[in-house]
Design a protein around this motif. Structure first.
Motif, PDB file in Angstrom:
ATOM      1  N   LYS A 181       0.679  -1.179   0.066  1.00  0.00           N
ATOM      2  CA  LYS A 181       0.129  -0.021   0.052  1.00  0.00           C
ATOM      3  C   LYS A 181       0.738   1.416   0.163  1.00  0.00           C
ATOM      4  O   LYS A 181       0.619   2.244  -0.869  1.00  0.00           O
ATOM      5  CB  LYS A 181      -0.870  -0.180   1.187  1.00  0.00           C
ATOM      6  CG  LYS A 181      -1.823   1.177   1.369  1.00  0.00           C
ATOM      7  CD  LYS A 181      -2.748   1.147   2.602  1.00  0.00           C
ATOM      8  CE  LYS A 181      -1.978   1.243   3.885  1.00  0.00           C
ATOM      9  NZ  LYS A 181      -1.435   2.710   4.110  1.00  0.00           N
ATOM     10  N   ASP A 182       1.863   1.450   0.983  1.00  0.00           N
ATOM     11  CA  ASP A 182       2.469   2.522   0.948  1.00  0.00           C
ATOM     12  C   ASP A 182       3.630   2.874  -0.160  1.00  0.00           C
ATOM     13  O   ASP A 182       3.830   4.061  -0.618  1.00  0.00           O
ATOM     14  CB  ASP A 182       3.098   2.464   2.409  1.00  0.00           C
ATOM     15  CG  ASP A 182       2.300   2.891   3.614  1.00  0.00           C
ATOM     16  OD1 ASP A 182       0.928   3.226   3.257  1.00  0.00           O
ATOM     17  OD2 ASP A 182       2.735   2.751   4.814  1.00  0.00           O
ATOM     18  N   ARG A 185       1.884   3.858  -2.945  1.00  0.00           N
ATOM     19  CA  ARG A 185       1.480   5.289  -3.005  1.00  0.00           C
ATOM     20  C   ARG A 185       2.626   6.395  -3.030  1.00  0.00           C
ATOM     21  O   ARG A 185       2.431   7.241  -3.602  1.00  0.00           O
ATOM     22  CB  ARG A 185       0.773   5.635  -1.642  1.00  0.00           C
ATOM     23  CG  ARG A 185       0.219   6.974  -0.942  1.00  0.00           C
ATOM     24  CD  ARG A 185       0.200   7.237   0.553  1.00  0.00           C
ATOM     25  NE  ARG A 185       1.592   6.881   0.865  1.00  0.00           N
ATOM     26  CZ  ARG A 185       1.694   6.586   2.324  1.00  0.00           C
ATOM     27  NH1 ARG A 185       0.616   6.517   3.072  1.00  0.00           N
ATOM     28  NH2 ARG A 185       2.851   6.464   2.601  1.00  0.00           N
ATOM     29  N   ASP A 186       3.696   5.951  -2.330  1.00  0.00           N
ATOM     30  CA  ASP A 186       4.921   6.929  -2.282  1.00  0.00           C
ATOM     31  C   ASP A 186       5.476   6.996  -3.704  1.00  0.00           C
ATOM     32  O   ASP A 186       5.824   8.103  -4.155  1.00  0.00           O
ATOM     33  CB  ASP A 186       5.714   6.162  -1.305  1.00  0.00           C
ATOM     34  CG  ASP A 186       5.439   6.223   0.128  1.00  0.00           C
ATOM     35  OD1 ASP A 186       4.584   7.040   0.345  1.00  0.00           O
ATOM     36  OD2 ASP A 186       5.922   5.582   0.746  1.00  0.00           O
ATOM     37  N   SER A 189       3.338   9.366  -5.659  1.00  0.00           N
ATOM     38  CA  SER A 189       3.465  10.804  -4.913  1.00  0.00           C
ATOM     39  C   SER A 189       4.578  11.685  -5.620  1.00  0.00           C
ATOM     40  O   SER A 189       4.626  12.686  -5.860  1.00  0.00           O
ATOM     41  CB  SER A 189       3.684  10.796  -3.285  1.00  0.00           C
ATOM     42  OG  SER A 189       2.480  10.115  -2.869  1.00  0.00           O
ATOM     43  N   TRP A 196      -4.431  13.859  -2.676  1.00  0.00           N
ATOM     44  CA  TRP A 196      -5.349  12.771  -2.413  1.00  0.00           C
ATOM     45  C   TRP A 196      -5.365  11.546  -3.372  1.00  0.00           C
ATOM     46  O   TRP A 196      -5.928  10.281  -3.074  1.00  0.00           O
ATOM     47  CB  TRP A 196      -6.800  13.455  -2.421  1.00  0.00           C
ATOM     48  CG  TRP A 196      -7.192  13.933  -3.686  1.00  0.00           C
ATOM     49  CD1 TRP A 196      -7.289  15.109  -4.024  1.00  0.00           C
ATOM     50  CD2 TRP A 196      -7.789  13.237  -4.693  1.00  0.00           C
ATOM     51  NE1 TRP A 196      -7.483  15.703  -5.260  1.00  0.00           N
ATOM     52  CE2 TRP A 196      -7.970  14.400  -5.824  1.00  0.00           C
ATOM     53  CE3 TRP A 196      -8.111  12.166  -5.119  1.00  0.00           C
ATOM     54  CZ2 TRP A 196      -8.729  14.212  -7.201  1.00  0.00           C
ATOM     55  CZ3 TRP A 196      -8.703  11.785  -6.540  1.00  0.00           C
ATOM     56  CH2 TRP A 196      -8.972  13.011  -7.334  1.00  0.00           C
ATOM     57  N   PRO A 198      -2.739   9.690  -5.024  1.00  0.00           N
ATOM     58  CA  PRO A 198      -1.993   8.474  -4.787  1.00  0.00           C
ATOM     59  C   PRO A 198      -2.601   7.549  -3.828  1.00  0.00           C
ATOM     60  O   PRO A 198      -2.424   6.155  -4.030  1.00  0.00           O
ATOM     61  CB  PRO A 198      -0.496   9.268  -4.570  1.00  0.00           C
ATOM     62  CG  PRO A 198      -0.548  10.348  -4.680  1.00  0.00           C
ATOM     63  CD  PRO A 198      -1.816  11.080  -4.932  1.00  0.00           C
ATOM     64  N   ALA A 199      -2.981   7.973  -2.749  1.00  0.00           N
ATOM     65  CA  ALA A 199      -3.307   7.029  -1.989  1.00  0.00           C
ATOM     66  C   ALA A 199      -4.565   6.222  -2.468  1.00  0.00           C
ATOM     67  O   ALA A 199      -4.799   5.094  -2.341  1.00  0.00           O
ATOM     68  CB  ALA A 199      -4.029   7.648  -0.354  1.00  0.00           C
ATOM     69  N   SER A 202      -3.624   3.810  -5.060  1.00  0.00           N
ATOM     70  CA  SER A 202      -2.997   2.879  -4.343  1.00  0.00           C
ATOM     71  C   SER A 202      -3.818   1.753  -3.924  1.00  0.00           C
ATOM     72  O   SER A 202      -3.855   0.534  -3.995  1.00  0.00           O
ATOM     73  CB  SER A 202      -1.992   3.427  -3.341  1.00  0.00           C
ATOM     74  OG  SER A 202      -1.237   2.254  -2.567  1.00  0.00           O
ATOM     75  N   THR A 273      -8.375   3.424   1.851  1.00  0.00           N
ATOM     76  CA  THR A 273      -7.159   3.999   1.840  1.00  0.00           C
ATOM     77  C   THR A 273      -7.070   5.344   1.695  1.00  0.00           C
ATOM     78  O   THR A 273      -6.115   5.955   2.469  1.00  0.00           O
ATOM     79  CB  THR A 273      -6.230   3.306   0.776  1.00  0.00           C
ATOM     80  OG1 THR A 273      -6.377   1.851   0.548  1.00  0.00           O
ATOM     81  CG2 THR A 273      -5.048   3.573   0.806  1.00  0.00           C
ATOM     82  N   ALA A 274      -7.597   5.984   0.837  1.00  0.00           N
ATOM     83  CA  ALA A 274      -7.785   7.505   0.834  1.00  0.00           C
ATOM     84  C   ALA A 274      -8.224   8.214   2.114  1.00  0.00           C
ATOM     85  O   ALA A 274      -7.338   9.088   2.517  1.00  0.00           O
ATOM     86  CB  ALA A 274      -8.536   7.872  -0.375  1.00  0.00           C
ATOM     87  N   ASP A 277      -5.473   7.287   4.986  1.00  0.00           N
ATOM     88  CA  ASP A 277      -4.113   8.368   4.686  1.00  0.00           C
ATOM     89  C   ASP A 277      -4.528  10.082   4.960  1.00  0.00           C
ATOM     90  O   ASP A 277      -3.457  10.540   5.235  1.00  0.00           O
ATOM     91  CB  ASP A 277      -3.427   8.117   3.315  1.00  0.00           C
ATOM     92  CG  ASP A 277      -2.820   6.633   3.288  1.00  0.00           C
ATOM     93  OD1 ASP A 277      -2.968   6.027   4.287  1.00  0.00           O
ATOM     94  OD2 ASP A 277      -1.943   6.475   2.358  1.00  0.00           O
TER      95      ASP A 277
END
Length: 284
Positions: A181-182, A185-186, A189, A196, A198-199, A202, A273-274, A277
């Motif tokens: 997940k992270d 997202r990273d 990003s 909002w 990427p999360a 992801s 997830t959004a 985060d």
């Protein structure tokens, strides 16, 4: 001070997990029930919708309470326990969270989720099977049936039927979700996208891929858990063989409901997830 901050953050992670899970479950329940009928009877989307339409509005809403309650509590438990476990691991090994720590924390949180909410899924699957409407018109009638079994059978045949399958699905699913997940997202990003997005992407991509990967296991769980009665087999190889024969020994039919699964998983995991985060960013 740090301990109080950790307690407040753990409570917040539980709260956002519960709220986001409640909202997404309510929105996606029609899709979920259609998928369940496809898994159970190997129907096309049109056939499944037609079957649900024939049962009427009351029949369509049948079985919504268990998943709504279970998913709300599941969201709180999944994020809350994962956060606590990950922090516990980092206390022993200072530094950024490793892939191993994220995966192991996810695996354990998935196991806890399966043990805590397996009975909810069991009752839900019986309720949503149109073949059991006359025999079990209400949730209470199902609970009465389970409670009539001997203590050991009450767990194995009743509330925790197919537990090993649920442990495998939930444990593996949570481990994969929290592992990637992270990082996903990273990576998004860094491309200069809105904060909002990427999360959301992801969660959608990650959740959809995992759900699709584990979909055949979900088919087996739906068929095993919809059975009620001491005469039904609990041997998983026999149950898997029965499902395989019922699908005409075609792998494509094991994925009946897969197209709707993509929609449901994308909406559910993307929003969850959004929102989660976003809370992390707000609390800093």
């Amino acid at each position: 001070m740090e301990e109080n901050h950790h307690k407040r953050w753990s409570s917040a992670s539980c709260a956002v997990g519960a709220a986001s899970s409640f909202a997404t479950t309510l929105v996606t329940f029609p899709v979920y029930k259609t998928i369940f009928r496809q898994q159970l009877h190997a129907l096309s989307i049109t056939e499944a919708i037609s079957q649900l339409r024939q049962e009427g509005l009351a029949g369509f809403a049948r079985g919504i309470a268990p998943p709504l309650l279970a998913r709300t509590l599941q969201g709180a438990l999944m994020y809350g326990t994962h956060d606590n476990l990950l922090r516990a691991f980092s206390d022993r090994s200072p530094g950024p969270y490793s892939l191993r720590d994220r995966a192991f924390a996810g695996l354990l949180s998935g196991f806890l989720e399966a043990l805590a909410f397996g009975p909810f899924e069991r009752v839900q699957n019986v309720l949503q099977d149109g073949r059991t409407v006359r025999r079990f018109p209400t949730t209470w009638s199902i609970l009465e049936e389970f409670n009539s079994y001997a203590p050991k059978e009450r767990l194995a045949l009743g509330y925790y039927r197919g537990l090993s399958l649920i442990l495998t699905r939930n444990g593996l699913g949570c481990a994969l979700y929290f592992s990637f997940k992270d990082p996903l997202r990273d990576g998004l990003s860094d491309r200069g996208l809105p904060c909002w997005l990427p999360a959301l992407v992801s969660g959608s991509v990650n959740g959809t891929a995992i759900s699709f990967l584990l979909f055949p296991l979900g088919v087996l769980i739906a068929n095993v858990q919809s059975q009620v009665g001491k005469e039904e087999t609990l041997r998983l190889p026999a149950a898997a063989a029965a499902v395989w024969r019922a699908r005409g020994r075609k792998a494509t039919l094991l994925y009946r409901g897969g197209s709707l699964l993509i929609l449901r998983a994308g909406v559910t995991w993307g929003l969850t997830t959004a929102i989660y985060d976003l809370l992390v960013d707000i609390r800093g």
